[in-house]
Design a protein around this motif. Sequence first.
Motif, mmCIF file in Angstrom:
data_model
loop_
_atom_site.group_PDB
_atom_site.id
_atom_site.type_symbol
_atom_site.label_atom_id
_atom_site.label_comp_id
_atom_site.label_asym_id
_atom_site.label_seq_id
_atom_site.Cartn_x
_atom_site.Cartn_y
_atom_site.Cartn_z
ATOM 1 N N UNK A 90 0.812 -1.214 0.000
ATOM 2 C CA UNK A 90 0.000 0.000 0.000
ATOM 3 C C UNK A 90 0.846 1.264 0.000
ATOM 4 N N UNK A 91 0.520 2.168 -0.913
ATOM 5 C CA UNK A 91 1.005 3.534 -0.867
ATOM 6 C C UNK A 91 -0.177 4.442 -0.600
ATOM 7 N N UNK A 92 0.043 5.553 0.124
ATOM 8 C CA UNK A 92 -1.036 6.479 0.473
ATOM 9 C C UNK A 92 -0.644 7.902 0.110
ATOM 10 N N UNK A 93 -1.550 8.616 -0.536
ATOM 11 C CA UNK A 93 -1.352 10.030 -0.854
ATOM 12 C C UNK A 93 -2.594 10.807 -0.452
ATOM 13 N N UNK A 94 -2.388 12.024 0.042
ATOM 14 C CA UNK A 94 -3.493 12.902 0.423
ATOM 15 C C UNK A 94 -3.448 14.151 -0.448
ATOM 16 N N UNK A 95 -4.609 14.574 -0.910
ATOM 17 C CA UNK A 95 -4.736 15.794 -1.716
ATOM 18 C C UNK A 95 -5.624 16.784 -0.977
ATOM 19 N N UNK A 96 -5.141 18.012 -0.833
ATOM 20 C CA UNK A 96 -5.872 19.041 -0.100
ATOM 21 C C UNK A 96 -6.802 19.807 -1.033
ATOM 22 N N UNK B 139 0.513 15.129 -1.014
ATOM 23 C CA UNK B 139 1.598 14.650 -0.158
ATOM 24 C C UNK B 139 1.619 13.131 -0.159
ATOM 25 N N UNK B 140 2.812 12.570 -0.345
ATOM 26 C CA UNK B 140 3.002 11.124 -0.261
ATOM 27 C C UNK B 140 3.292 10.760 1.193
ATOM 28 N N UNK B 141 2.359 10.088 1.848
ATOM 29 C CA UNK B 141 2.517 9.723 3.253
ATOM 30 C C UNK B 141 3.158 8.351 3.420
ATOM 31 N N UNK B 142 3.002 7.496 2.426
ATOM 32 C CA UNK B 142 3.580 6.147 2.479
ATOM 33 C C UNK B 142 3.798 5.657 1.057
ATOM 34 N N UNK B 143 4.915 4.969 0.831
ATOM 35 C CA UNK B 143 5.208 4.399 -0.482
ATOM 36 C C UNK B 143 4.868 2.918 -0.496
ATOM 37 N N UNK B 144 4.419 2.451 -1.663
ATOM 38 C CA UNK B 144 4.196 1.022 -1.842
ATOM 39 C C UNK B 144 5.530 0.288 -1.902
ATOM 40 N N UNK B 145 5.490 -1.011 -1.626
ATOM 41 C CA UNK B 145 6.671 -1.875 -1.671
ATOM 42 C C UNK B 145 7.748 -1.428 -0.691
ATOM 43 N N UNK B 146 7.321 -1.059 0.513
ATOM 44 C CA UNK B 146 8.277 -0.724 1.560
ATOM 45 C C UNK B 146 8.658 -1.987 2.329
ATOM 46 N N UNK B 147 9.286 -1.825 3.496
ATOM 47 C CA UNK B 147 9.810 -2.997 4.201
ATOM 48 C C UNK B 147 8.719 -3.945 4.691
ATOM 49 N N UNK B 148 7.478 -3.458 4.826
ATOM 50 C CA UNK B 148 6.397 -4.350 5.234
ATOM 51 C C UNK B 148 6.138 -5.418 4.170
ATOM 52 N N UNK C 279 -2.612 3.736 -3.390
ATOM 53 C CA UNK C 279 -1.754 3.356 -4.511
ATOM 54 C C UNK C 279 -1.226 1.954 -4.203
ATOM 55 N N UNK C 280 -1.953 0.933 -4.647
ATOM 56 C CA UNK C 280 -1.671 -0.442 -4.231
ATOM 57 C C UNK C 280 -0.886 -1.187 -5.302
ATOM 58 N N UNK C 281 0.260 -1.710 -4.929
ATOM 59 C CA UNK C 281 1.124 -2.437 -5.849
ATOM 60 C C UNK C 281 0.700 -3.910 -5.931
ATOM 61 N N UNK C 282 1.506 -4.689 -6.643
ATOM 62 C CA UNK C 282 1.225 -6.097 -6.857
ATOM 63 C C UNK C 282 1.820 -6.922 -5.709
ATOM 64 N N UNK C 283 0.999 -7.493 -4.845
ATOM 65 C CA UNK C 283 1.538 -8.213 -3.680
ATOM 66 C C UNK C 283 2.107 -9.585 -4.017
ATOM 67 N N UNK C 284 1.897 -10.055 -5.233
ATOM 68 C CA UNK C 284 2.386 -11.384 -5.593
ATOM 69 C C UNK C 284 3.852 -11.371 -6.010
#
Length: 668
Positions: free
Chosen positions: A566-572, A578-587, A619-624
Amino acid sequence: MKKTLVCAASLLTLFLVGCDSSGGSDDKPKNPDAACLESGEYACQTGATEPLYPFQWALNYADSYFKDYPDVFGGGVDLNVEPVHRQGIKGQGVRVMVVDSGVDLHNPDLAPNADFGMSHNLVDGTNDPYPQAGSPRSDPHGTNVAGMIAAAQNGQGVMGIAPLATLGGVNYLENQGAANMAAALGGASWSSSADIFNGSYGNSMGLLPYDSPSDYQTPIIRSMKKLRDGKGAIFLKAAGNDFDGDYCSQSGVAYYDCSNPANDASGSREPNAVVVAAINAFGESSNYSSVGSVIWVSGMGGEYGSGGTYGEVATGPYSGPTIFTTDMRGCGVGYSKTGERTAFLRGESQRNGVPDNPDCDYSYMNGTSAATPTLAGVSALILSANPDLSWRDVRDILRLSARKVDVDYTQGSPDPVGQIPYGALMNLQTNQLQPRLGTKQDIRVGSTAVPIDLGWQINGAGNEHSNWYGFGVPDAERAVALAQEYKNGTRQSKRQDIKIPAFQNIGFWYLGDDYLGYAPDSGVPLQSQPFPYRQVSLLASWQSSDQIVDSVQLRLSGKNVCLGSLGLAVKSPAGTVSLLKLANDHYAFFGTDAFVAYGLSSVSFYGEQARGEWQVFLMAANPEILPQPFESKDDSGQTVENRPAPCVPGTQPDAAYAFLAEARIIAQ
């Protein structure tokens, strides 16, 4: 030097911004009519009185020892402290607490400023915070930090940024826990008189519930706002050193941060914690410095300093000097001791036939652990100029005095041939980076590629922010001038607290009747569908009333959801993204598929009008597609292979799951 140019014809050339530095070590005041506010042998003199000052490039860039070594130095900035020191403002009257591994307050450069009444040893119960753990890797850490802040001006060794500030220390990292954290951060008689707390510690890879009944750390951080007779203590917090981690690198090349400073439960999401990133002697983000939307400003951290006697020789792409400072006394302990890698650290170096570290009382250190105390020192200068400032005032002054650096960093690349820029697009279906820059326009419903960084952005209030640098690198001379403007009434002090509402539910997605029972009772929109991996979706939107934004926060809870994808972005309402979290991180490497009250935060919207529609994009990447395995050394020095764990729900398109999103706007 960290970045190479991107060799794509469509991209602009990368420019480095050089700002005015301190102007050398001439001790004559720039304004000869200015009154000197200091008395004594070193009144209104710069650190040029100290023998190791030439190595302290963060205080005096123009006359640094390293200026003759272009492979490790050039194009950067310093903190511009010399004009402040020439006024005689050196941290007088300010009390700084080093919350760390312990501090050798008997070091000859720390002893003149040490206050044992403001210190505590959490292992043996005494008022001497000398490290007790016997760990060569961590014991010297706090002594290094203390010297950067307030090493005395006494004609020996180094000089701190605030050389007349009072120092206290506590070895919190040797005996952690709720009670000791509260005591170390102002909740004990020995710590309650501190004005500034330096926290060069943390964990940017954690997953603890945020602002929930099980979260004991957040209330402790908030309680610091009651200190200083209600004006609030200043709390500076290191961002972390995980940018160059192995968990999401592309064939060993780190393009984006595999962690997130917002994952640190020890304060990084709280507005009264000033989160600090690190830059090097080129004026660029240090190789290791964690990045994210919670970063407020950047301090001086340097690189690894492993080449030559003092770090003057390039040994690789991340070469350059570190931050010189005090160490634990003697050549048997500390970072400076017999058998170390450089002559300086072994106590064997000489200049002009004179030994410069014969007793191993001095060493050097990098990291956001070093960058943070450089700004704790600047904060001490600010409070020395105006002790009536609130925590919000000091935080604002650090922002207002900050300089923009590394203007076009998204166009750079760690790849020697520059094929993929730092602001590249990530393909959410293949999880691969593409060799072209992305923009906020790529974050839209149905998109299958999103940017991993948006660079410097001007928000709706005219404030420029970057996930790498925060609002920039503070200028001490400008910061002190701003502090004095508050004193003469030109600026209005912010004494009232910021407003922290409860989180509100903004969206609930699920699949499977069993998971409908996880839905909240607050009337939040429910959406039953397979989880939308491999694309951008509008997770939720909500309306806000009239208020001025301090920060924006999200909180996520999930069961059978691949958090690492999961990646997360917020738009005002003003259009800032703002990018709060990137997909394909250590999780993703750990296969994390369950989380409760996972918190994220962004200061990118600071000062904007909140009224209107806010949007959250998933912004959800490919978990497989699993991350690559990598090798590392264990504590015994043996090579071990680290292999990723699959996120099982990602292999089942119609897997049952529950996913709750909450949000809140913290208002000024």
